[in-house]
Design an enzyme around this catalytic site. Structure first.
Site, short mmCIF file in Angstrom:
data_model
loop_
_atom_site.label_atom_id
_atom_site.label_comp_id
_atom_site.label_asym_id
_atom_site.label_seq_id
_atom_site.Cartn_x
_atom_site.Cartn_y
_atom_site.Cartn_z
N GLU A 148 -24.20 43.31 23.27
CA GLU A 148 -24.65 44.71 23.39
C GLU A 148 -25.01 45.05 24.83
O GLU A 148 -24.65 46.11 25.34
CB GLU A 148 -25.89 44.95 22.51
CG GLU A 148 -25.60 45.14 21.03
CD GLU A 148 -25.10 46.55 20.72
OE1 GLU A 148 -24.84 47.32 21.65
OE2 GLU A 148 -24.94 46.85 19.52
N LYS A 150 -31.65 46.96 20.79
CA LYS A 150 -32.74 47.52 19.99
C LYS A 150 -32.57 46.99 18.57
O LYS A 150 -31.55 47.23 17.92
CB LYS A 150 -32.66 49.05 20.01
CG LYS A 150 -33.67 49.72 19.10
CD LYS A 150 -33.66 51.22 19.33
CE LYS A 150 -34.57 51.94 18.36
NZ LYS A 150 -34.63 53.37 18.67
N CYS A 203 -32.38 60.77 21.19
CA CYS A 203 -32.02 60.36 19.84
C CYS A 203 -32.12 61.59 18.96
O CYS A 203 -32.65 62.62 19.37
CB CYS A 203 -32.89 59.22 19.33
SG CYS A 203 -32.01 58.26 18.06
N CYS A 256 -33.17 61.41 15.56
CA CYS A 256 -33.98 61.20 14.35
C CYS A 256 -35.19 62.13 14.28
O CYS A 256 -35.70 62.39 13.19
CB CYS A 256 -34.39 59.74 14.21
SG CYS A 256 -34.90 58.94 15.72
N SER A 299 -44.88 50.42 19.15
CA SER A 299 -46.09 50.88 18.47
C SER A 299 -46.73 49.80 17.60
O SER A 299 -47.94 49.63 17.59
CB SER A 299 -45.76 52.11 17.61
OG SER A 299 -44.72 51.81 16.69
N LYS A 352 -35.82 45.68 22.89
CA LYS A 352 -36.87 46.33 22.11
C LYS A 352 -36.83 45.79 20.68
O LYS A 352 -35.75 45.73 20.10
CB LYS A 352 -36.61 47.84 22.10
CG LYS A 352 -37.58 48.64 21.26
CD LYS A 352 -37.13 50.07 21.17
CE LYS A 352 -37.99 50.76 20.14
NZ LYS A 352 -37.58 52.12 19.88
N TYR A 388 -47.68 51.89 25.55
CA TYR A 388 -48.66 52.93 25.26
C TYR A 388 -49.97 52.68 25.99
O TYR A 388 -50.86 53.52 25.99
CB TYR A 388 -48.88 53.04 23.74
CG TYR A 388 -47.59 53.36 23.02
CD1 TYR A 388 -47.07 54.65 23.07
CD2 TYR A 388 -46.85 52.38 22.37
CE1 TYR A 388 -45.86 54.95 22.46
CE2 TYR A 388 -45.65 52.67 21.75
CZ TYR A 388 -45.16 53.95 21.80
OH TYR A 388 -43.95 54.25 21.22
N CYS A 414 -30.60 58.93 12.72
CA CYS A 414 -30.35 59.16 14.15
C CYS A 414 -29.08 59.94 14.44
O CYS A 414 -28.51 59.84 15.54
CB CYS A 414 -30.32 57.82 14.89
SG CYS A 414 -31.82 56.85 14.67
C1 PBG Z 1 -35.89 56.61 18.43
C2 PBG Z 1 -37.02 55.71 18.81
C3 PBG Z 1 -37.81 54.92 17.98
C4 PBG Z 1 -38.73 54.27 18.82
C5 PBG Z 1 -38.48 54.71 20.12
N1 PBG Z 1 -37.40 55.58 20.10
C6 PBG Z 1 -37.81 54.78 16.50
C7 PBG Z 1 -36.64 54.21 15.81
O1 PBG Z 1 -35.60 53.95 16.39
O2 PBG Z 1 -36.70 54.00 14.59
C8 PBG Z 1 -39.79 53.31 18.40
C9 PBG Z 1 -40.89 53.12 19.41
C10 PBG Z 1 -42.11 52.43 18.91
O3 PBG Z 1 -42.20 51.92 17.78
O4 PBG Z 1 -43.07 52.38 19.69
N2 PBG Z 1 -36.11 57.93 18.85
ZN ZN Z 2 -33.19 57.56 16.38
#
Ligand code: PBG
Ligand code: ZN
Length: 340
Positions: A229, A190, A115, A117, A270, A244, A309, A125
């Site tokens: 998707e 996602k 990604c 970002c 997270s 996700k 995690y 992103c």
């Molecule tokens: C993008 C990415 C994100 C997460 C994993 N890959 C953040 C987003 O898309 O805003 C979130 C993972 C998490 O919250 O544990 N690189």
């Molecule tokens: Zn991203």
């Protein structure tokens, strides 16, 4: 019904779902520098690691039996730009980390998050025009990024941006550069979730300066759309599809399991970890038991692979066993001293 529940042996015999180290994928956050191992406070047991420390930690993961990792790069602010050139720099943080991993821990399966970002100053992103995330312009950069990860030795790329056509674009770019064997784990469904906040606030330090990700990530109130998707990603060549976040989205996981005969991953994000951890700190929940329950329920809903995690911590509790036949019967001793 209670006859088959009367003791642990009966319960084991008719158990429908198991959780094991083979199901788990442990994320890692790699930072520039040397000798750095700083805990991420919202993700206990997870660290910002410089490459030398990353090697040590991943060796531990491998010794614990965790088969695979998911790598995130956390570059310096000074290395970010509007076209995310740091994402595909030949000596970028992820590229260097993957090379080091492949020469020091060769059997560990390395997945790299693809990604942009983490590499743009605004933390969107990809490339913005009047605040809108451009699709095809950003795809080009994502494709270059995936190829650069493959060149460094990545076994699997995980495109996370939720752009249209990203799986076909990446598959084409990988194949035409000789990386037919590099797999794609697609962040297929996602959702635009607030549960990612601890990740980008502390994990990758890529909180949005303005705007949101709702023009590309999915609205959390849709389910049919998630099936569309996933179907598209399969058509475009995904090897593993993903839902996700995990816990609030197990209906999507279950539906995907029924509808598609594909390896299915979930991302225990997270915010899910942070909620359990916060409740445990207040003394309201038993952190380890709840974590085992949550992960087992993700398997029950239909997940094959869980990105969590807590992967290494779960493996530590299992103490050499590959499979958790019955989390309830894990001895207290295995649980104490380990934060799952
Ligand atoms: C993008 C990415 C994100 C997460 C994993 N890959 C953040 C987003 O898309 O805003 C979130 C993972 C998490 O919250 O544990 N690189
Ligand atoms: Zn991203």
């Amino acid at each position: 019904m209670r006859r088959l529940r009367q003791n642990a042996a009966f319960r084991r015999l008719v158990r429908e779902t198991t959780l094991g180290v083979d199901d788990l994928l442990q994320p890692f956050f790699v930072v520039p520098g040397h000798g750095i191992k700083e805990e991420i406070s919202s993700l206990p047991g997870n660290y910002h690691l410089s490459i030398d420390c990353l090697i040590e930690e991943t060796k531990k993961a491998q010794a614990l039996g965790v088969p695979a990792i998911l790598l995130f790069g956390v570059p310096e602010e000074a290395d970010k730009d509007l076209y995310a050139s740091g994402a595909y720099a030949p000596h970028g943080i992820v590229q260097e980390a993957v090379r080091a991993l492949k020469s020091n821990v060769p059997d560990l399966l390395v997945t790299t998050d693809v990604c942009l970002c983490e590499y743009t100053p605004h933390s969107h992103c990809g490339v913005l025009k009047d605040g809108y995330l451009l699709n095809d312009e950003s795809l080009e950069i994502l494709a270059k990024t995936a190829v650069s990860h493959a060149e460094a030795g990545s076994d699997m790329v995980a495109p996370a941006a939720m752009l249209d056509g990203q799986i076909a674009t990446l598959r084409g770019a990988l194949d035409s550069n000789g990386f037919q064997n590099v797999a794609i784990m697609a962040y297929s469904a996602k959702f635009a979730s607030k549960l990612y906040e601890p990740f980008f606030k502390e994990g990758t330090q890529s909180a949005l300066k303005s705007g949101n990700k709702k023009t590309h990530q999915m609205p959390f109130y849709n389910s049919d759309e998630a099936m569309r998707e996933i179907a598209l990603d399969i058509e475009e060549g995904a090897d593993i599809v993903m839902v996700k976040p995990a816990l609030f989205y197990l209906d999507i996981v279950y539906r995907a399991r029924q509808q598609f005969q594909m390896p299915l991953a979930v991302y225990n994000v997270s915010g899910e970890m942070a909620m359990i951890d916060a409740a445990a700190r207040l003394g309201r929940l038993d952190r380890n038991r709840i974590m085992f329950e949550a992960l087992a329920c993700m398997k029950r809903a239909g997940a094959d692979v869980i990105i969590t995690y807590a992967a290494m911590q779960v493996a530590q509790c299992l103490n050499g066993k590959r499979l958790c036949i019955d989390a309830e019967s894990l001895p207290e001793a295995a649980m104490s001293g380990v934060n799952v």
